[in-house]
Design an enzyme around this catalytic site. Structure first.
Site, PDB file in Angstrom:
ATOM      1  N   GLY A  67       4.112   1.367  -2.360  1.00  0.00           N
ATOM      2  CA  GLY A  67       4.053   1.643  -3.795  1.00  0.00           C
ATOM      3  C   GLY A  67       2.667   2.058  -4.224  1.00  0.00           C
ATOM      4  CG  ASP A  68       0.257   4.354  -7.642  1.00  0.00           C
ATOM      5  OD1 ASP A  68      -0.788   3.677  -7.631  1.00  0.00           O
ATOM      6  OD2 ASP A  68       0.339   5.462  -8.202  1.00  0.00           O
ATOM      7  CG  PHE A  69      -3.256  -0.178  -6.219  1.00  0.00           C
ATOM      8  CD1 PHE A  69      -3.980   0.656  -7.047  1.00  0.00           C
ATOM      9  CD2 PHE A  69      -3.647  -0.265  -4.881  1.00  0.00           C
ATOM     10  CE1 PHE A  69      -5.049   1.393  -6.584  1.00  0.00           C
ATOM     11  CE2 PHE A  69      -4.725   0.471  -4.398  1.00  0.00           C
ATOM     12  CZ  PHE A  69      -5.428   1.299  -5.258  1.00  0.00           C
ATOM     13  NE  ARG A 115     -13.679  -3.248   2.857  1.00  0.00           N
ATOM     14  CZ  ARG A 115     -13.956  -2.830   4.099  1.00  0.00           C
ATOM     15  NH1 ARG A 115     -15.212  -2.681   4.471  1.00  0.00           N
ATOM     16  NH2 ARG A 115     -12.999  -2.567   4.952  1.00  0.00           N
ATOM     17  CG  ASP A 171      -2.256   0.736   0.946  1.00  0.00           C
ATOM     18  OD1 ASP A 171      -2.210   1.813   0.331  1.00  0.00           O
ATOM     19  OD2 ASP A 171      -3.315   0.233   1.351  1.00  0.00           O
ATOM     20  CG  HIS A 226     -15.896  -0.413  -3.658  1.00  0.00           C
ATOM     21  ND1 HIS A 226     -16.829  -0.303  -2.662  1.00  0.00           N
ATOM     22  CD2 HIS A 226     -14.706  -0.062  -3.105  1.00  0.00           C
ATOM     23  CE1 HIS A 226     -16.247   0.104  -1.547  1.00  0.00           C
ATOM     24  NE2 HIS A 226     -14.973   0.246  -1.790  1.00  0.00           N
TER      25      HIS A 226
END
Length: 337
Positions: A224-226, A241, A198, A244
């Site tokens: 990091g950045d998904f 979650r 995350d 969404h």
């Protein structure tokens, strides 16, 4: 003239906002905390909470009519099982969720008509900036949101009961926040290693939480950045979650990053509520209301049907194998890489 039943039905819907505030007041004033596992008269409760006794009685009468408190012999009040969830002493407390729903989210829902007219989030209209930008600039609200989102996650403990993790070696929780889901999985599956992935701040909070749970030695912590990359090395990935929060294009980017990380034959578990195909046949389905909630507060976010998730997964190279039910209308979508 409309019949009495129809008018009552409309009035019950129009006054739902009043109950939202009553439930939040129950938590904010400490009513639920002081009644937890004990009985008090209205006068005793008013003194302990430091509130006006006559006004408190009127609130308690409203709460009793909605099965949140009950009055017994001698006029003493006690919590019902439903009302107990508004106490911070309850292990599955929803108190912080109640306060956020009756606060920032209550204000943004007031701009629902704006959101429907424009397709823009009501939150942005009320607060001047998108939700996550605003909460980043107002850390008190951001912290309150984190506490609210930590509520109602008791179903995490059931994820290892509906899916067999014992055939896997390493689980990666993508956008795993403070690691509550990862902790639930690792605590029930011996020998399994985990990675919490995350943002930097979330990972550090997760490291502290997993250390406190005695699980940090079995974990890697990766910031990091998904949208940019998802760490390799797992044979099963969790995406709880997250989808969404995003419209189809960014959601597809997240799934594409997951597919690059998931080995052939590996699994991705997507944990989301599903919108029923026929809303009329599913009265009270939570995903239907939460879908509008995403419109109001996020704009880009949405709840989806099973077919819509299957389409997104297929576009990223996943095959939807199964859907398994959890409490509160939550589902685990099992996808094979």
């Amino acid at each position: 003239m409309a019949d009495d039943g129809a008018q009552r039905a409309v009035l019950s819907r129009l006054t739902g906002a009043w109950l939202t505030q009553a439930v939040a007041a129950m938590a904010e004033l400490g009513v639920a905390d002081r009644l937890y596992e004990r009985r008090l008269t209205c006068g005793e409760l008013a003194r302990e909470c430091g509130v006006h006794a006559g006004a408190l009685y009127r609130l308690l009468r409203l709460l009793e009519s909605h099965d949140l408190v009950e009055q017994g012999m001698g006029g003493a009040y006690a919590l019902t099982p439903t009302g107990a969830l508004l106490s911070r002493r309850h292990p599955e407390s929803l108190a912080d969720l109640a306060l956020f729903y009756a606060g920032p989210f209550y204000a943004s829902w007031g701009a629902l008509a704006y959101a429907v007219r424009t397709g823009r989030p009501g939150f942005e209209h009320v607060y001047g900036k998108p939700f996550f930008d605003h909460t980043a600039e107002h850390p008190d609200m951001g912290a309150a949101f984190d506490r609210a989102m930590a509520c109602g996650t008791s179903f995490f403990t059931q994820v290892p009961q509906v899916y067999d993790f014992t055939r896997h070696r390493h689980v990666v929780d993508v956008g795993g926040g403070r690691g509550a889901l990862l902790a639930a999985v690792l605590s029930q599956v011996e020998g399994l290693r985990g990675t919490l992935f995350d943002s930097q701040g979330a990972v550090e909070r997760g490291r502290a939480a997993l250390t406190e749970a005695g699980l940090a030695e079995r974990c890697d912590f990766v910031a990091g950045d998904f949208f940019e990359n998802v760490p390799p090395g797992g044979d099963i990935y969790l995406l709880s979650r997250i989808l969404h929060d995003w419209d189809d294009e960014p959601a597809a980017r997240v799934l594409a990053g997951c597919r690059r990380a998931v080995p052939d034959g590996g699994r991705l578990l997507v944990i989301e509520r599903l919108v029923p195909d026929r809303p009329h046949d599913a009265p009270g389905a939570l995903a239907i209301a939460w879908d509008v909630h995403m419109l109001v507060n996020n704009g880009a976010g949405r709840e989806r049907t099973r077919a819509e998730y299957e389409h997104l997964l297929a576009g990223a190279g996943f095959t939807l194998e199964d859907v398994r039910a959890l409490p509160l209308d939550v589902n685990v979508l099992v996808a094979r890489g």
